[in-house]
Design a protein around this motif. Sequence first.
Motif, PDB file in Angstrom:
ATOM      1  N   MET A   1       0.846  -1.199   0.000  1.00  0.00           N
ATOM      2  CA  MET A   1       0.000   0.000   0.000  1.00  0.00           C
ATOM      3  C   MET A   1       0.879   1.246   0.000  1.00  0.00           C
ATOM      4  N   SER A   2       0.688   2.121  -0.964  1.00  0.00           N
ATOM      5  CA  SER A   2       1.545   3.288  -1.104  1.00  0.00           C
ATOM      6  C   SER A   2       1.254   4.302  -0.005  1.00  0.00           C
ATOM      7  N   SER A   3       2.322   4.912   0.487  1.00  0.00           N
ATOM      8  CA  SER A   3       2.163   5.940   1.516  1.00  0.00           C
ATOM      9  C   SER A   3       2.249   7.344   0.940  1.00  0.00           C
ATOM     10  N   GLU A   4       2.392   7.416  -0.416  1.00  0.00           N
ATOM     11  CA  GLU A   4       2.502   8.725  -1.032  1.00  0.00           C
ATOM     12  C   GLU A   4       1.164   9.473  -0.937  1.00  0.00           C
ATOM     13  N   PRO A   5       1.228  10.756  -0.645  1.00  0.00           N
ATOM     14  CA  PRO A   5      -0.018  11.529  -0.545  1.00  0.00           C
ATOM     15  C   PRO A   5      -0.707  11.625  -1.899  1.00  0.00           C
ATOM     16  N   ALA A   6      -2.018  11.637  -1.864  1.00  0.00           N
ATOM     17  CA  ALA A   6      -2.769  11.747  -3.108  1.00  0.00           C
ATOM     18  C   ALA A   6      -2.549  13.117  -3.731  1.00  0.00           C
ATOM     19  N   SER A   7      -2.439  13.122  -5.038  1.00  0.00           N
ATOM     20  CA  SER A   7      -2.230  14.393  -5.735  1.00  0.00           C
ATOM     21  C   SER A   7      -3.517  15.215  -5.645  1.00  0.00           C
ATOM     22  N   PRO A   8      -3.366  16.498  -5.452  1.00  0.00           N
ATOM     23  CA  PRO A   8      -4.568  17.334  -5.337  1.00  0.00           C
ATOM     24  C   PRO A   8      -5.347  17.366  -6.640  1.00  0.00           C
ATOM     25  N   GLY A   9      -6.666  17.375  -6.538  1.00  0.00           N
ATOM     26  CA  GLY A   9      -7.511  17.456  -7.723  1.00  0.00           C
ATOM     27  C   GLY A   9      -7.579  18.876  -8.233  1.00  0.00           C
ATOM     28  N   PRO A  10      -8.328  19.078  -9.289  1.00  0.00           N
ATOM     29  CA  PRO A  10      -8.459  20.437  -9.826  1.00  0.00           C
ATOM     30  C   PRO A  10      -9.121  21.367  -8.818  1.00  0.00           C
ATOM     31  N   ALA A  11      -8.689  22.614  -8.864  1.00  0.00           N
ATOM     32  CA  ALA A  11      -9.228  23.601  -7.929  1.00  0.00           C
ATOM     33  C   ALA A  11     -10.732  23.720  -8.101  1.00  0.00           C
ATOM     34  N   ARG A  12     -11.436  23.783  -6.970  1.00  0.00           N
ATOM     35  CA  ARG A  12     -12.885  23.909  -7.017  1.00  0.00           C
ATOM     36  C   ARG A  12     -13.268  25.304  -7.481  1.00  0.00           C
ATOM     37  N   ARG A  13     -14.246  25.347  -8.381  1.00  0.00           N
ATOM     38  CA  ARG A  13     -14.716  26.633  -8.878  1.00  0.00           C
ATOM     39  C   ARG A  13     -15.465  27.360  -7.763  1.00  0.00           C
ATOM     40  N   PRO A  14     -15.139  28.643  -7.506  1.00  0.00           N
ATOM     41  CA  PRO A  14     -15.820  29.374  -6.428  1.00  0.00           C
ATOM     42  C   PRO A  14     -17.301  29.531  -6.728  1.00  0.00           C
ATOM     43  N   THR A  15     -18.102  29.501  -5.681  1.00  0.00           N
ATOM     44  CA  THR A  15     -19.550  29.628  -5.815  1.00  0.00           C
ATOM     45  C   THR A  15     -20.007  30.964  -5.253  1.00  0.00           C
ATOM     46  N   ILE A  16     -21.295  31.225  -5.423  1.00  0.00           N
ATOM     47  CA  ILE A  16     -21.875  32.449  -4.886  1.00  0.00           C
ATOM     48  C   ILE A  16     -21.804  32.465  -3.363  1.00  0.00           C
ATOM     49  N   TYR A  17     -21.794  31.271  -2.757  1.00  0.00           N
ATOM     50  CA  TYR A  17     -21.681  31.173  -1.297  1.00  0.00           C
ATOM     51  C   TYR A  17     -20.281  31.565  -0.845  1.00  0.00           C
ATOM     52  N   ASP A  18     -19.261  31.219  -1.647  1.00  0.00           N
ATOM     53  CA  ASP A  18     -17.888  31.628  -1.323  1.00  0.00           C
ATOM     54  C   ASP A  18     -17.760  33.146  -1.376  1.00  0.00           C
ATOM     55  N   VAL A  19     -18.374  33.740  -2.388  1.00  0.00           N
ATOM     56  CA  VAL A  19     -18.335  35.197  -2.507  1.00  0.00           C
ATOM     57  C   VAL A  19     -19.016  35.843  -1.306  1.00  0.00           C
ATOM     58  N   ALA A  20     -20.166  35.288  -0.921  1.00  0.00           N
ATOM     59  CA  ALA A  20     -20.903  35.828   0.215  1.00  0.00           C
ATOM     60  C   ALA A  20     -20.074  35.758   1.499  1.00  0.00           C
ATOM     61  N   LYS A  21     -19.406  34.617   1.711  1.00  0.00           N
ATOM     62  CA  LYS A  21     -18.580  34.456   2.909  1.00  0.00           C
ATOM     63  C   LYS A  21     -17.421  35.433   2.901  1.00  0.00           C
ATOM     64  N   GLN A  22     -16.767  35.574   1.753  1.00  0.00           N
ATOM     65  CA  GLN A  22     -15.625  36.482   1.635  1.00  0.00           C
ATOM     66  C   GLN A  22     -16.037  37.929   1.904  1.00  0.00           C
ATOM     67  N   ALA A  23     -17.239  38.308   1.414  1.00  0.00           N
ATOM     68  CA  ALA A  23     -17.696  39.686   1.551  1.00  0.00           C
ATOM     69  C   ALA A  23     -18.415  39.946   2.866  1.00  0.00           C
ATOM     70  N   GLY A  24     -18.769  38.861   3.600  1.00  0.00           N
ATOM     71  CA  GLY A  24     -19.471  39.025   4.852  1.00  0.00           C
ATOM     72  C   GLY A  24     -20.924  39.422   4.678  1.00  0.00           C
ATOM     73  N   VAL A  25     -21.554  38.899   3.604  1.00  0.00           N
ATOM     74  CA  VAL A  25     -22.970  39.184   3.345  1.00  0.00           C
ATOM     75  C   VAL A  25     -23.675  37.873   3.032  1.00  0.00           C
ATOM     76  N   SER A  26     -24.979  37.930   2.837  1.00  0.00           N
ATOM     77  CA  SER A  26     -25.724  36.727   2.488  1.00  0.00           C
ATOM     78  C   SER A  26     -25.585  36.428   0.996  1.00  0.00           C
ATOM     79  N   HIS A  27     -25.835  35.151   0.635  1.00  0.00           N
ATOM     80  CA  HIS A  27     -25.752  34.817  -0.786  1.00  0.00           C
ATOM     81  C   HIS A  27     -26.876  35.493  -1.573  1.00  0.00           C
ATOM     82  N   GLN A  28     -28.013  35.781  -0.899  1.00  0.00           N
ATOM     83  CA  GLN A  28     -29.091  36.513  -1.571  1.00  0.00           C
ATOM     84  C   GLN A  28     -28.635  37.926  -1.946  1.00  0.00           C
ATOM     85  N   THR A  29     -27.847  38.549  -1.062  1.00  0.00           N
ATOM     86  CA  THR A  29     -27.328  39.883  -1.363  1.00  0.00           C
ATOM     87  C   THR A  29     -26.408  39.848  -2.574  1.00  0.00           C
ATOM     88  N   VAL A  30     -25.522  38.851  -2.627  1.00  0.00           N
ATOM     89  CA  VAL A  30     -24.615  38.725  -3.768  1.00  0.00           C
ATOM     90  C   VAL A  30     -25.407  38.549  -5.058  1.00  0.00           C
TER      91      VAL A  30
END
Length: 364
Positions: A1-30
Amino acid sequence: MSSEPASPGPARRPTIYDVAKQAGVSHQTVAMVLRGQGKFRPETLKRVSAAIETLRYRPNNAARALATSSANRIGALVFELLEVGPSKTVQGASLRAAEAGYLLEIVSLPLHDPRDDQIDDGAIRRALTLLDRADVAGILVFAPVDRLLDRQAGVDVSSLSVPLVMELEPEPARGTTLSERGMDLVIDHLAGLGHTRIAYLGGSPTWVAARRRSEAVRGALARHGLELVAELAGDWSAASGARAVRALGPDDLAGITALVCGNDQMALGALLALDEHGIDVPTRMSVTGFDGIPESGFLRPPLTTVKVDYATHGRQLLESLLARIGQPAGNIETTGNTPDDAPPDTEFLPRGSTAPPSGPDVRS
């Protein structure tokens, strides 16, 4: 069994919820900010705009476009949709889009940033981000302002994946544009009545159309060997017309026998302010408008104006964009009224707000 760490997958595309969290507002506001809906504090708009740019968020509407196998929408950026000219033009474009099998998706943008009375670049960037997607075939911009043409404003049109066509009345070419046709009719009428002391009340200088209309007035006066005695600035609204005329002193008013207004709304406000000054229209001063709104014939006195077929103009603009769909994107193409693209039909409506100059304080 290999002990090598799994390679990271493709970066997840940001969602409207990520924008809301970053801006400190609700997703409805965004969502509402992206759609140009609602009224928010400048600080909120700034945080949402910064979050969108930091996360490189793009609305994910590709699935809907793949399901229909076609881009069936045309984006429309509109400034001051409540004004008569833009609203009628958009209506005409919407009907032509439907005939061609497209839905016109309208994003209405505020003309000014409430913080400093300047063009809100963030709103323009958010609108372009909202419309640059797989189910949109092209973008049409109505009644543009200089800021959209200014590459330093941070509006990266070259990154768009769809063609963009912007309504832009060309440089004056004597009689070939909407403003020239209409203002020629107005000035010919006033000069024919004997007016030589004519002032102009125009729209915001941040509008290309406002400057074109001012240039058209000056050109029409020059044909009669006349010059403006005063030029006032409004913002197309009735309130701004009233403010501009209220600010005139007795000496200013005594030197004017006719006031040409850039649209009917400003003329409406000017009529009220002149009445407050005790100046009778048209006995002491003539007033003209532009656009030919239905209510213009029911003012007291009825307003002399130029009726414009904005609906046909909107159809012509939509045709210009349809011709570009499928072609390479990444630049702004402007379209307006040229010898090959006739301006909208105009009809001069002389009414009770104009008459020959008279009165003891009229100056020659």
